[in-house]
Design a protein around this motif. Sequence first.
Motif, PDB file in Angstrom:
ATOM      1  N   ALA A 133     103.207 -22.552  88.304  1.00  0.00           N
ATOM      2  CA  ALA A 133     102.894 -21.997  89.623  1.00  0.00           C
ATOM      3  C   ALA A 133     103.904 -20.945  90.069  1.00  0.00           C
ATOM      4  O   ALA A 133     103.654 -20.191  91.018  1.00  0.00           O
ATOM      5  N   TYR A 134     105.044 -20.898  89.403  1.00  0.00           N
ATOM      6  CA  TYR A 134     106.116 -19.934  89.653  1.00  0.00           C
ATOM      7  C   TYR A 134     105.604 -18.489  89.556  1.00  0.00           C
ATOM      8  O   TYR A 134     105.994 -17.609  90.326  1.00  0.00           O
ATOM      9  N   PHE A 135     104.700 -18.227  88.622  1.00  0.00           N
ATOM     10  CA  PHE A 135     104.282 -16.858  88.316  1.00  0.00           C
ATOM     11  C   PHE A 135     103.115 -16.417  89.221  1.00  0.00           C
ATOM     12  O   PHE A 135     102.527 -17.225  89.932  1.00  0.00           O
ATOM     13  N   SER A 136     102.783 -15.138  89.176  1.00  0.00           N
ATOM     14  CA  SER A 136     101.894 -14.549  90.168  1.00  0.00           C
ATOM     15  C   SER A 136     100.424 -14.916  90.001  1.00  0.00           C
ATOM     16  O   SER A 136      99.682 -14.945  90.986  1.00  0.00           O
ATOM     17  N   ALA A 137      99.970 -15.160  88.772  1.00  0.00           N
ATOM     18  CA  ALA A 137      98.532 -15.257  88.508  1.00  0.00           C
ATOM     19  C   ALA A 137      97.822 -16.272  89.388  1.00  0.00           C
ATOM     20  O   ALA A 137      96.819 -15.960  90.044  1.00  0.00           O
ATOM     21  N   SER A 138      98.343 -17.504  89.419  1.00  0.00           N
ATOM     22  CA  SER A 138      97.665 -18.538  90.206  1.00  0.00           C
ATOM     23  C   SER A 138      97.799 -18.280  91.702  1.00  0.00           C
ATOM     24  O   SER A 138      96.953 -18.713  92.494  1.00  0.00           O
ATOM     25  N   LYS A 139      98.831 -17.551  92.109  1.00  0.00           N
ATOM     26  CA  LYS A 139      99.000 -17.199  93.517  1.00  0.00           C
ATOM     27  C   LYS A 139      97.912 -16.210  93.964  1.00  0.00           C
ATOM     28  O   LYS A 139      97.343 -16.333  95.054  1.00  0.00           O
ATOM     29  N   ILE A 140      97.641 -15.215  93.109  1.00  0.00           N
ATOM     30  CA  ILE A 140      96.567 -14.255  93.423  1.00  0.00           C
ATOM     31  C   ILE A 140      95.241 -14.995  93.524  1.00  0.00           C
ATOM     32  O   ILE A 140      94.456 -14.787  94.469  1.00  0.00           O
ATOM     33  N   ALA A 141      94.964 -15.866  92.543  1.00  0.00           N
ATOM     34  CA  ALA A 141      93.707 -16.617  92.548  1.00  0.00           C
ATOM     35  C   ALA A 141      93.581 -17.457  93.815  1.00  0.00           C
ATOM     36  O   ALA A 141      92.495 -17.539  94.415  1.00  0.00           O
ATOM     37  N   TRP A 142      94.692 -18.064  94.252  1.00  0.00           N
ATOM     38  CA  TRP A 142      94.663 -18.870  95.474  1.00  0.00           C
ATOM     39  C   TRP A 142      94.284 -18.012  96.680  1.00  0.00           C
ATOM     40  O   TRP A 142      93.458 -18.419  97.509  1.00  0.00           O
TER      41      TRP A 142
END
Length: 497
Positions: A133-142
């Motif tokens: 979760a540290y990295f950006s990918a899942s944050k953008i998806a959220w």
Amino acid sequence: MKKYVIAMDQGTTSSRCILFDRQGNICSVAQKEFPQLYPQPGWVEHDPMEIWSTQMGVTMEAMQKVDARAGEIAAIGITNQRETTVVWDGATGEPVYNAIVWQCRRTADRIDRLRQDGWWEAIRRRTGLIPDAYFSASKIAWLLDHVPGARARAERGELKFGTVDSWLIWNLTEGRVHATDRTNASRTMLYDIHKLCWDREILDYFRIPASMLPQVYPSSHIYGATGRFGGSIPIAAAAGDQQAALFGQCGFEPGDVKSTYGTGGFLLMNTGGQAVRSTKGLLTTIAASAGQPVSYALEGSVFVAGAAIQWLRDELRMLRSAPQSEGFCTAVEDTRGVYVVPAFAGMGAPYWEPYARGTIVGLTRGVTKEHLVRAVVESLAYQTNDLLLAMKEESGLPIASLKVDGGASANSFLMQFQSDLSDIRIDRPRCIETTALGAAYLAGLAVGYWQDLEEIRANWGRERAFTPSIPADIRERLVRGWNRAVRCALAWAREED
């Protein structure tokens, strides 16, 4: 005559600007902290407009302190907190939501699902990162899943994503340039570090439209120009903070190592043109470089380092200021057996346990505030030592000395304890602001302010060396105690036990 290079150093807890001269001296500095937002346990956010306004404010302040005009600035280099995710409207520049900070754990369950979906190994191989979760990918998806209307707007090409460097470049160029550099791209979990491009299949898996993504360039590159400071100044570098620090420490050659003690803790080793695949929980990432051939690095990340000292200051109110911690540490001989594992946001390398939480062990009635403060400060060294041990084993290279930087490296007690614990020489440079210095060097090289790496290397100087001073049996006992404490923090993550 160009007198200065500006380094915009946009960090997790503050925005700074430093003006450097040709000798790498700090001529002017301004800094402003901004609010940390914690809407739920484990969630961390920033207001993107606060990031932008504070960075603009400190840049103007730093220029005013030495009466610097735009015509005297050779270039601007940007270095930034990495992975932190901003999504904004491409027409208005208005963020759709707060920035989701690298420390934020809200998407840990999405990473669990990624593993179940069989994507773990493919992402590890292509991006060099351990899915987290540290990295950006899942944050953008959220953001696309939870902000009303965001996914539809993104699919219509209306929204832009960027790490903080992209957000600043966009605003500095008044929306003309949407770009990032390879070091920041390599921390999104969407970038193929071998092919040097956004990975279409990973984008499809996270349902992230490619139209949201910035163009990717080398770190030392003229991205555009800004006219916001009274004249046109080239924006000539961008680099994630840890890669910028490695460059600022003159870590140009394979085997060069540095450790940054900032909000988090980060150990980087330059591995040259070889992308070393880790089996010890380290990350393979792209290093900042001035030339076209890509350079790689091995990285170990500690989520909470200096942030633990801020916790003592802000939440526990045990300290009036972070530097005061050094006096507390030297006021007692040891921690009386207390260990603090500051896993406030899970544990990074080499453990990678997102559900671990902060733990204090070994408390007895005789423990005082001084002992607890010392245990927190020592935790920075223990976590760094975990990374050093993994990196030695992984690279096969001996690490005889370690260059250090970041705010907490000014704490001489911590540096001596690190040397004792890790049994290596610690080299603290005259300028510990090497993150900003690296951004300045990268920008200056792009515009010819500095001619080559040798001119930069001549600027580096050691302020103090710390050498080991404790017997091996004491070192081993301390590390054994730390390992027991870590097992307690990891056990907390396993509720069923």
